[in-house]
Design a protein around this motif. Sequence first.
Motif, PDB file in Angstrom:
ATOM      1  N   ASP A 113      86.211 -83.711 -20.984  1.00  0.00           N
ATOM      2  CA  ASP A 113      86.273 -85.179 -20.489  1.00  0.00           C
ATOM      3  C   ASP A 113      85.916 -85.847 -21.292  1.00  0.00           C
ATOM      4  O   ASP A 113      86.469 -87.197 -21.321  1.00  0.00           O
ATOM      5  CB  ASP A 113      85.215 -85.012 -19.159  1.00  0.00           C
ATOM      6  CG  ASP A 113      83.975 -84.769 -19.300  1.00  0.00           C
ATOM      7  OD1 ASP A 113      83.873 -83.435 -19.528  1.00  0.00           O
ATOM      8  OD2 ASP A 113      83.312 -85.714 -19.556  1.00  0.00           O
ATOM      9  N   THR A 116      88.771 -86.768 -23.639  1.00  0.00           N
ATOM     10  CA  THR A 116      89.862 -87.249 -22.891  1.00  0.00           C
ATOM     11  C   THR A 116      89.751 -88.754 -21.976  1.00  0.00           C
ATOM     12  O   THR A 116      90.448 -89.641 -22.232  1.00  0.00           O
ATOM     13  CB  THR A 116      90.284 -86.148 -21.804  1.00  0.00           C
ATOM     14  OG1 THR A 116      90.301 -85.132 -22.492  1.00  0.00           O
ATOM     15  CG2 THR A 116      91.537 -86.522 -20.973  1.00  0.00           C
ATOM     16  N   TYR A 117      88.701 -88.843 -21.298  1.00  0.00           N
ATOM     17  CA  TYR A 117      88.306 -90.063 -20.352  1.00  0.00           C
ATOM     18  C   TYR A 117      88.134 -91.187 -21.249  1.00  0.00           C
ATOM     19  O   TYR A 117      88.190 -92.204 -20.946  1.00  0.00           O
ATOM     20  CB  TYR A 117      87.069 -89.670 -19.535  1.00  0.00           C
ATOM     21  CG  TYR A 117      87.678 -89.003 -18.394  1.00  0.00           C
ATOM     22  CD1 TYR A 117      88.126 -87.522 -18.320  1.00  0.00           C
ATOM     23  CD2 TYR A 117      87.592 -89.548 -16.961  1.00  0.00           C
ATOM     24  CE1 TYR A 117      88.249 -86.809 -17.119  1.00  0.00           C
ATOM     25  CE2 TYR A 117      87.842 -88.731 -15.812  1.00  0.00           C
ATOM     26  CZ  TYR A 117      88.317 -87.520 -16.211  1.00  0.00           C
ATOM     27  OH  TYR A 117      88.434 -86.601 -14.854  1.00  0.00           O
ATOM     28  N   ASP A 118      87.285 -90.715 -22.437  1.00  0.00           N
ATOM     29  CA  ASP A 118      86.700 -91.918 -23.415  1.00  0.00           C
ATOM     30  C   ASP A 118      87.423 -91.988 -24.705  1.00  0.00           C
ATOM     31  O   ASP A 118      88.224 -92.905 -25.019  1.00  0.00           O
ATOM     32  CB  ASP A 118      85.150 -91.570 -23.509  1.00  0.00           C
ATOM     33  CG  ASP A 118      84.414 -91.652 -22.253  1.00  0.00           C
ATOM     34  OD1 ASP A 118      84.763 -92.003 -21.152  1.00  0.00           O
ATOM     35  OD2 ASP A 118      83.313 -91.070 -22.428  1.00  0.00           O
ATOM     36  N   PHE A 121      91.307 -91.272 -25.063  1.00  0.00           N
ATOM     37  CA  PHE A 121      91.806 -92.054 -23.928  1.00  0.00           C
ATOM     38  C   PHE A 121      93.101 -92.789 -24.459  1.00  0.00           C
ATOM     39  O   PHE A 121      94.271 -92.606 -23.964  1.00  0.00           O
ATOM     40  CB  PHE A 121      91.014 -92.899 -23.219  1.00  0.00           C
ATOM     41  CG  PHE A 121      91.736 -93.590 -22.145  1.00  0.00           C
ATOM     42  CD1 PHE A 121      92.212 -92.801 -20.914  1.00  0.00           C
ATOM     43  CD2 PHE A 121      91.898 -95.009 -21.886  1.00  0.00           C
ATOM     44  CE1 PHE A 121      92.883 -93.333 -19.832  1.00  0.00           C
ATOM     45  CE2 PHE A 121      92.663 -95.459 -20.940  1.00  0.00           C
ATOM     46  CZ  PHE A 121      93.192 -94.751 -19.774  1.00  0.00           C
ATOM     47  N   GLN A 122      93.086 -93.431 -25.612  1.00  0.00           N
ATOM     48  CA  GLN A 122      93.994 -94.070 -25.986  1.00  0.00           C
ATOM     49  C   GLN A 122      95.139 -93.500 -26.461  1.00  0.00           C
ATOM     50  O   GLN A 122      96.500 -93.813 -26.322  1.00  0.00           O
ATOM     51  CB  GLN A 122      93.558 -95.086 -27.366  1.00  0.00           C
ATOM     52  CG  GLN A 122      94.505 -96.190 -27.930  1.00  0.00           C
ATOM     53  CD  GLN A 122      95.055 -95.567 -29.007  1.00  0.00           C
ATOM     54  OE1 GLN A 122      94.401 -94.581 -29.714  1.00  0.00           O
ATOM     55  NE2 GLN A 122      96.074 -95.919 -29.611  1.00  0.00           N
ATOM     56  N   SER A 125      96.893 -91.748 -23.505  1.00  0.00           N
ATOM     57  CA  SER A 125      97.879 -92.863 -22.739  1.00  0.00           C
ATOM     58  C   SER A 125      99.062 -93.314 -23.663  1.00  0.00           C
ATOM     59  O   SER A 125     100.232 -93.346 -22.949  1.00  0.00           O
ATOM     60  CB  SER A 125      97.045 -94.143 -22.684  1.00  0.00           C
ATOM     61  OG  SER A 125      97.870 -95.127 -22.136  1.00  0.00           O
ATOM     62  N   CYS A 138      92.817 -81.709 -19.388  1.00  0.00           N
ATOM     63  CA  CYS A 138      91.501 -81.891 -19.639  1.00  0.00           C
ATOM     64  C   CYS A 138      90.401 -80.807 -18.732  1.00  0.00           C
ATOM     65  O   CYS A 138      90.581 -80.749 -17.471  1.00  0.00           O
ATOM     66  CB  CYS A 138      91.326 -83.255 -19.143  1.00  0.00           C
ATOM     67  SG  CYS A 138      89.500 -83.769 -18.932  1.00  0.00           S
ATOM     68  N   LEU A 180      90.708 -90.020 -13.550  1.00  0.00           N
ATOM     69  CA  LEU A 180      91.717 -89.927 -14.450  1.00  0.00           C
ATOM     70  C   LEU A 180      92.977 -89.432 -14.105  1.00  0.00           C
ATOM     71  O   LEU A 180      94.289 -89.993 -14.596  1.00  0.00           O
ATOM     72  CB  LEU A 180      91.306 -89.169 -15.732  1.00  0.00           C
ATOM     73  CG  LEU A 180      92.148 -89.450 -17.126  1.00  0.00           C
ATOM     74  CD1 LEU A 180      92.098 -90.884 -17.649  1.00  0.00           C
ATOM     75  CD2 LEU A 180      91.739 -88.566 -18.199  1.00  0.00           C
TER      76      LEU A 180
END
Lengths: 318, 97
Positions: A113, A116-118, A121-122, A125, A138, A180
């Motif tokens: 996470d 993936t989440y932090d 993330f870019q 995306s 994730c 997410l």
Amino acid sequence: MSATQEKPMTLKSLSHKKDNLSGGHRMCSGCGAPTVVRQVLLAIDEPVVIANATGCLEVSTCLFPYTAWRVPWMHSAFENAAATASGIETMYRSLRKQGKLKKEMKFIAFGGDGGTYDIGFQALSGAMERGHQLLYICYDNGAYMNTGIQRSSATPMGADTTTQPVGSKIPGKTVRRKDLTRIMAAHNVAYAAQASPHNWRDLMTKVKKALATNGPAYMGIMAPCNRGWRTQTNDSILLSRLAVDTCYWPLYEVEGGKWTINYDPKDKKKPIAEWLKPQGRFKHLFAPGNEALLERFQKLVDDDWESLQKLAAAFGAK
Amino acid sequence: MKQMNWKELPHAGTVLKAGNANEYKTGSWRTYKPKWVEENCIQCLFCWIYCPDSAVVVKDEKMTGFDYDHCKGCGVCAMECPGKKGNKAIVMEEEGK
């Protein structure tokens, strides 16, 4: 969806397949992540290439000169598992076009996470927006467990972490986690889903579906961490089941804009306290004077579950 | 394992032998050891699908025992084992007893 309409998956039939994650990796005893990875790899029939973000899974499965992976696997950095997988997939498409490669292949990126989440993330995306033919998975344990339980944006509200410890001033993480899977669905990806290893059939069906779709796919999979959650080593599957039964981690999928809830506990929906209670990181929520925190947690879960049901009703199968 | 010198090391730290972590034994991590009680086993294979260390040995669709070289003794298998008539087919015992 030809992949899902084959004869029903049974553990007996799956047991003939080769385990593509070997034993001898150095993940903690009772970790949820290797179970997730084994199930994912067992679901795939085609040759597959994996890109892995930095994290527990990466450092513990690939300690030079050993690797636990029996499939091609690549790690480059924390933030770019999705970009690495994008590059590999683009090279594959080019080689296919040039006629240098005939095989049908699949591409998966794994990240925790944090990755993936932090941090990733870019890159994630971007990969989803560019429409690569890959599946990003994730495994979500809700903090940076590898480096010592620092909070991430997947950490649930109220959890005790080393960067937001419970004390006299703050009761653990003060804000709620970000969702997410819904953010990925908002990318209008071909497939986005949430799964949990206790329901192996649902998880593996989703992996097959995700890889069969024409376009990018994302899956968030619950992966309990006994070190970070302050629980016993034997309850990773129990806790992932409770996360689903309490609707903290609902099993759902978004297939080309169509929302489906795969498991609705209905009147068997359990209070969130049943999932929180065994976890040491939420111990303070049960201390006298913190009833309001527990109530707030329950309300967040209920509100999310209600809005998910509305989405499924509005954009589900008619 | 023999240490490699700089000429023998593969480029970019690649590992060319897939799944060679299997040669590394993690069985010594165990505090508790799973014991298989065959008469209570219904061959559901839950232990196999949930094991994080690929340490449940399945042959011809049947659970046949544990790979104690790699089992870390977490106890997930025993926890998830449905057993037969309330009797578990996997029980955890203290290591070395």
